[in-house]
Design an enzyme around this catalytic site. Structure first.
Site, PDB file in Angstrom:
ATOM      1  N   TYR A 127     -18.860 -22.687  23.359  1.00 54.30           N
ATOM      2  CA  TYR A 127     -20.299 -22.470  23.241  1.00 54.30           C
ATOM      3  C   TYR A 127     -20.972 -23.800  22.915  1.00 54.30           C
ATOM      4  O   TYR A 127     -20.513 -24.550  22.059  1.00 54.30           O
ATOM      5  CB  TYR A 127     -20.622 -21.460  22.135  1.00 54.30           C
ATOM      6  CG  TYR A 127     -22.109 -21.296  21.908  1.00 54.30           C
ATOM      7  CD1 TYR A 127     -22.856 -20.429  22.696  1.00 54.30           C
ATOM      8  CD2 TYR A 127     -22.772 -22.043  20.933  1.00 54.30           C
ATOM      9  CE1 TYR A 127     -24.224 -20.285  22.514  1.00 54.30           C
ATOM     10  CE2 TYR A 127     -24.143 -21.910  20.740  1.00 54.30           C
ATOM     11  CZ  TYR A 127     -24.862 -21.033  21.534  1.00 54.30           C
ATOM     12  OH  TYR A 127     -26.211 -20.917  21.359  1.00 54.30           O
ATOM     13  N   GLU A 155     -28.982 -23.872  26.512  1.00 50.13           N
ATOM     14  CA  GLU A 155     -27.718 -23.241  26.098  1.00 50.13           C
ATOM     15  C   GLU A 155     -26.740 -23.175  27.256  1.00 50.13           C
ATOM     16  O   GLU A 155     -27.114 -22.860  28.384  1.00 50.13           O
ATOM     17  CB  GLU A 155     -28.003 -21.832  25.567  1.00 50.13           C
ATOM     18  CG  GLU A 155     -26.772 -21.093  25.072  1.00 50.13           C
ATOM     19  CD  GLU A 155     -27.096 -19.688  24.613  1.00 50.13           C
ATOM     20  OE1 GLU A 155     -27.242 -19.489  23.392  1.00 50.13           O
ATOM     21  OE2 GLU A 155     -27.229 -18.795  25.478  1.00 50.13           O
TER      22      GLU A 155
END
Length: 388
Positions: free
Chosen positions: A108, A196
């Site tokens: 992530y 992101e």
């Protein structure tokens, strides 16, 4: 303003960030044609501005054209409901057909504004993938954060700190540094509030690849980015929130039945808290602003009345810059224009408040005055319950 995955990946490509090849499609046949230009397997992804697509059936792996056709047909023209959308879901007008990737690891990675520090921050975790929210909730020690000084910018040692913390090694460290710098430049150039990558994968060959992409643009900066503003997908936004924005109103839809019209975000939050405290549920957050005009107040009133769940309206105005008598005139104009069959509770304090109360009292309309905020909240909850 949020961008779709395919739009974000196009920006990634332009910034030199590696992403798998793929094409967007608006019909089943377009999806089949896109897949025919790639090799198998491919992944068909519903393009909606919400997370949790995979678990809701919005991401399908296809190993042949028939599977692509079936996946696209199952998604296009439907409403995708995820744990983030609520029961109403979001419409799927496009799918993204992307070349499948061999995944060795999922990571992530995101760039956000750390408001406490007043700096842009990289947030990363070696435990990437769909359940990153669970990682943050139950294993916060697995989250790495690096704050970037606005004068110095992103430093190479910070990139190495992130890379080593993510368990990368060898050539991957240099790849990660290049990607991190590109993401940081993109964040600044787009005036983003979020960039992101979830997941950023390590492929079977050991390379880094952005398997997903999410970019949110700061609304207040869109006047500098006409090209990005043109990418807005109105179908993915709440219709009432979109209508409010057209009149410079700060509006957020909620699940309750007591509509709120307040000037000032802090006062609006306090108003909603008191409604909750006294057993009610607010139907919206609505801040008409410190410089509200009579016309804007009328539009705000019409907006909240368009919600069929609303059974009472609480108006809480503190007149500083905006005069209470002007607010009162706006309320009367809106009530007369729209017609109101539900209780309206009004608390007005500040500039010209006595005059405003006089105007409302002489209006001949069924408006209930409140002496203070607690009185207004209790009356709203009681009258909303009686009217529902």
């Amino acid at each position: 303003m949020n961008l779709h995955e395919y739009q974000s990946k196009e920006l990634f490509r332009g910034a030199g960030i590696p992403v798998p090849p793929g094409e967007v499609a608006s019909s089943v046949e377009e999806a089949v044609q896109a897949a025919s230009r790639l090799s198998y397997p491919v992944v068909v992804k519903a393009q909606v501005l919400i997370g949790g697509r995979g678990k809701a059936g919005g991401v399908k792996v296809a190993k042949d054209l028939d599977a692509v056709r079936a996946a696209a047909k199952a998604m296009l023209g439907t409403v995708l409901v995820t744990h983030q959308t609520g029961p109403e879901g979001l419409p799927v007008h496009q799918v993204y057909v992307e070349l499948g990737s061999k995944i060795a690891r999922e990571i992530y990675l995101s760039l956000v504004l750390n408001r406490e520090a007043g700096r842009i921050a990289f947030v990363a975790s070696a435990a990437g993938g769909m359940d990153i929210e669970e990682v943050a909730l139950h294993s916060p020690e697995k989250i790495i954060r690096v704050d970037i000084h606005p004068a110095a910018g992103l430093q190479d040692f910070q990139c190495r700190q992130l890379a080593f913390g993510l368990g990368l090694s060898g050539a991957q460290v240099a790849q990660f540094g290049t990607m991190a710098h590109a993401l940081y430049r993109l964040y600044l150039e787009c005036d983003a509030s979020l960039v992101e990558v979830n997941p950023l994968i390590v492929t079977g060959d050991g390379d880094l690849l952005a398997l997903d992409a999410k970019i949110n643009i700061e609304d207040n900066a869109l006047f500098r980015h006409k090209d990005l503003a043109a990418l807005r997908d109105d179908s993915q936004e709440d219709a009432m929130e979109r209508r409010a924005a057209q009149h410079d109103l700060n509006y957020v839809s909620l699940d309750g039945n007591i509509a709120c019209m307040v000037n000032g975000a802090g006062l609006a939050m306090a108003t909603m808290d008191l409604i909750q405290l006294h057993g009610g549920k607010p139907a919206n957050f609505l801040d008409v602003g410190g410089g509200a005009t009579k016309e804007r107040v009328a539009e705000a009133f019409k907006l909240i009345l368009s919600n069929p769940r609303v059974t009472a309206i609480l108006i809480n105005i503190f007149g500083g810059i905006v005069r209470c008598d002007m607010i009162a005139e706006g309320i009367i104009a809106a009530v007369k224009e729209v017609g109101v069959s539900i209780p309206v509770i009004v608390r007005l304090e500040g500039t010209n408040a006595p005059r405003a109360r006089e105007i409302l009292a002489n209006s001949g309309l069924a408006i209930t005055p409140a002496s203070d905020l607690t009185d207004a909240a209790t009356k709203a909850v009681k009258m909303a319950g009686a009217h529902s």
